[in-house]
Design a protein around this motif. Structure first.
Motif, short mmCIF file in Angstrom:
data_model
loop_
_atom_site.label_atom_id
_atom_site.label_comp_id
_atom_site.label_asym_id
_atom_site.label_seq_id
_atom_site.Cartn_x
_atom_site.Cartn_y
_atom_site.Cartn_z
N LYS A 162 6.87 55.20 59.94
CA LYS A 162 7.88 54.13 59.88
C LYS A 162 7.35 52.92 59.12
CE LYS A 162 10.67 53.31 63.28
NZ LYS A 162 11.27 53.01 64.59
N GLU A 163 6.10 52.54 59.40
CA GLU A 163 5.54 51.36 58.72
C GLU A 163 5.40 51.61 57.23
OE1 GLU A 163 5.28 47.77 59.25
OE2 GLU A 163 4.76 48.72 61.16
N ALA A 164 4.89 52.80 56.88
CA ALA A 164 4.65 53.10 55.46
C ALA A 164 5.95 53.20 54.67
CB ALA A 164 3.86 54.41 55.35
N LEU A 165 6.95 53.88 55.21
CA LEU A 165 8.21 54.03 54.48
C LEU A 165 8.99 52.72 54.42
CD1 LEU A 165 9.47 57.58 55.52
CD2 LEU A 165 8.45 56.86 53.36
N THR A 166 8.83 51.86 55.41
CA THR A 166 9.47 50.54 55.34
C THR A 166 8.84 49.70 54.24
OG1 THR A 166 9.95 50.61 57.72
CG2 THR A 166 10.04 48.46 56.65
N ILE A 167 7.53 49.78 54.11
CA ILE A 167 6.85 49.07 53.02
C ILE A 167 7.35 49.58 51.67
CG2 ILE A 167 4.62 48.75 51.86
CD1 ILE A 167 3.34 48.91 54.72
N GLN A 168 7.45 50.90 51.54
CA GLN A 168 7.94 51.48 50.28
C GLN A 168 9.36 51.01 49.97
OE1 GLN A 168 6.05 52.95 48.27
NE2 GLN A 168 4.35 53.80 49.44
N ARG A 169 10.20 50.92 50.99
CA ARG A 169 11.59 50.49 50.77
C ARG A 169 11.63 49.02 50.33
NH1 ARG A 169 16.94 52.16 51.74
NH2 ARG A 169 18.21 50.56 50.74
N LEU A 170 10.82 48.18 50.96
CA LEU A 170 10.79 46.77 50.57
C LEU A 170 10.29 46.61 49.14
CD1 LEU A 170 9.45 45.13 53.86
CD2 LEU A 170 11.79 45.03 52.95
N LYS A 171 9.30 47.39 48.76
CA LYS A 171 8.82 47.36 47.37
C LYS A 171 9.92 47.79 46.41
CE LYS A 171 3.84 47.80 47.83
NZ LYS A 171 2.64 48.46 47.28
N HIS A 172 10.68 48.78 46.82
CA HIS A 172 11.79 49.26 46.00
C HIS A 172 12.85 48.18 45.82
CE1 HIS A 172 14.59 52.12 44.25
NE2 HIS A 172 15.49 51.84 45.17
N GLU A 173 13.16 47.47 46.90
CA GLU A 173 14.15 46.40 46.83
C GLU A 173 13.69 45.28 45.89
OE1 GLU A 173 17.21 46.25 48.21
OE2 GLU A 173 16.97 48.24 49.08
N ILE A 174 12.41 44.93 45.96
CA ILE A 174 11.86 43.90 45.07
C ILE A 174 11.91 44.36 43.62
CG2 ILE A 174 9.66 42.88 44.35
CD1 ILE A 174 10.83 41.26 46.49
N ALA A 175 11.56 45.61 43.37
CA ALA A 175 11.56 46.14 42.00
C ALA A 175 12.96 46.13 41.41
CB ALA A 175 10.98 47.56 41.99
N LEU A 176 13.95 46.53 42.20
CA LEU A 176 15.33 46.52 41.72
C LEU A 176 15.80 45.10 41.43
CD1 LEU A 176 17.08 49.21 43.99
CD2 LEU A 176 16.46 49.41 41.58
N THR A 177 15.44 44.17 42.31
CA THR A 177 15.82 42.78 42.12
C THR A 177 15.23 42.23 40.82
OG1 THR A 177 15.98 42.40 44.51
CG2 THR A 177 15.70 40.45 43.11
N GLU A 178 13.97 42.53 40.58
CA GLU A 178 13.31 42.06 39.35
C GLU A 178 13.92 42.69 38.10
OE1 GLU A 178 9.25 42.98 40.11
OE2 GLU A 178 8.88 41.12 41.25
N ALA A 179 14.49 43.88 38.28
CA ALA A 179 15.12 44.57 37.14
C ALA A 179 16.59 44.20 36.99
CB ALA A 179 14.99 46.08 37.31
N GLY A 180 17.08 43.27 37.84
CA GLY A 180 18.47 42.85 37.78
C GLY A 180 19.44 43.87 38.34
N GLN A 181 18.96 44.72 39.27
CA GLN A 181 19.81 45.76 39.85
C GLN A 181 19.81 45.65 41.38
OE1 GLN A 181 18.15 49.42 38.39
NE2 GLN A 181 18.56 48.92 36.26
N GLN A 182 20.10 44.49 41.87
CA GLN A 182 20.05 44.24 43.30
C GLN A 182 20.99 45.15 44.09
OE1 GLN A 182 20.76 39.93 43.22
NE2 GLN A 182 18.97 39.76 44.54
N THR A 183 20.50 45.55 45.26
CA THR A 183 21.35 46.29 46.19
C THR A 183 22.07 45.30 47.10
OG1 THR A 183 19.69 46.46 47.94
CG2 THR A 183 19.66 48.16 46.20
N LEU A 184 23.06 45.79 47.81
CA LEU A 184 23.75 44.93 48.78
C LEU A 184 22.79 44.43 49.85
CD1 LEU A 184 27.15 46.79 49.30
CD2 LEU A 184 26.81 44.53 48.29
N PHE A 185 21.82 45.27 50.21
CA PHE A 185 20.86 44.84 51.24
C PHE A 185 20.01 43.68 50.75
CE2 PHE A 185 21.73 48.74 53.59
CZ PHE A 185 21.62 48.28 54.90
N SER A 186 19.54 43.73 49.51
CA SER A 186 18.73 42.62 49.02
C SER A 186 19.55 41.35 48.90
CB SER A 186 18.07 42.97 47.69
OG SER A 186 19.03 43.21 46.68
#
Length: 244
Positions: A171-195
């Motif tokens: 749970k800890e590892a996959l949550t970290i991966q998801r948060l990194k994914h959200e940051i990467a999408l935000t930096e690429a201008g592709q924000q999700t509804l969650f971010s």
């Protein structure tokens, strides 16, 4: 443990999943289904660490991967108007993969896992729904929702096969991966509804720094969990390398 064993096992599971849902019409018109390598790794973690694992366990892990593929296809169509043939088939592919999951588990008479995965799908969907109508939630609430979405099906699989000891690390590892994914999408201008909703909770200006701090804190916690675990040394290194 041989250094190539982990990627070989992960790739083998991926190929088994894809072969289980192979359909020539879908292959002709739509992309190969999305499978998350990190989720596949954690599906296999008990096996990689030498836990009891047989053909039935492999079938069970395969069906969890199929469900992830089904839900990923449904996630794709949220942003589509299903008018073209490929878009319509994307809709149908998610349903087809879901049907294959039920068919395989029913054939194996694995009723306990059917129940657990069904519960997991409900929990996952409930968390996805929150993004549409709960604006006054804290950052920790949103992160908890993301954690459930990315981990609940693997957790249910662990529970059926009594691999509960691996749940906190997974749970800890996959949550970290998801948060990194959200940051990467935000930096690429592709924000999700969650971010977007997380930004509303903490403010747009502080969003990147706050999430990076959360990632750092969770990475420190994960390292403590890993070091205190009975995992083989190669697996400890593989887990920490995945979040580094």
């Amino acid at each position: 443990m041989n250094a190539t064993y982990i990627p070989q096992e992960t790739e083998s599971l991926k190929m088994t999943i894809l072969e289980s849902i192979r359909h020539k019409t879908l292959l002709k018109y739509i992309e190969t289904p999305s499978l998350n390598d990190h989720q596949l790794f954690y599906l296999l973690l008990p096996k990689l660490n030498g836990e009891q694992w047989d053909d039935n366990t492999t079938i069970a892990a395969t069906t969890v991967g199929i469900v992830h593929a089904s839900l990923a296809e449904h996630d794709k169509i949220k942003a589509l108007n299903a008018t073209s043939k490929s878009q319509q088939l994307t809709v149908l592919s998610g349903d087809y993969y879901s049907g294959r999951y039920y068919e395989i588990l029913a054939h194996a008479n694995n009723i306990p896992l059917i129940h657990k995965i069904s519960e997991g799908i409900v929990s996952r969907c409930e968390q996805e729904i929150t993004v549409y109508h709960y604006e006054n939630r804290s950052l920790s609430d949103w992160i908890n929702s993301l954690a459930i979405i990315d981990t609940v099906l693997i957790q249910r699989f662990y529970e059926v096969y009594q691999y509960d000891v691996y749940i906190p690390i997974m749970k800890e590892a996959l949550t970290i991966q998801r948060l990194k994914h959200e940051i990467a999408l935000t930096e690429a201008g592709q924000q999700t509804l969650f971010s977007l909703m997380m930004q509303k909770s903490i403010g747009s200006a502080s969003f990147p720094d706050t999430i990076q701090h959360e990632i750092k804190s969770r990475t420190d916690k994960l390292q403590e969990l890993v070091e205190a675990s009975s995992l083989e040394e190669a697996l400890k290194q593989a887990i920490l390398q995945r979040v580094s």
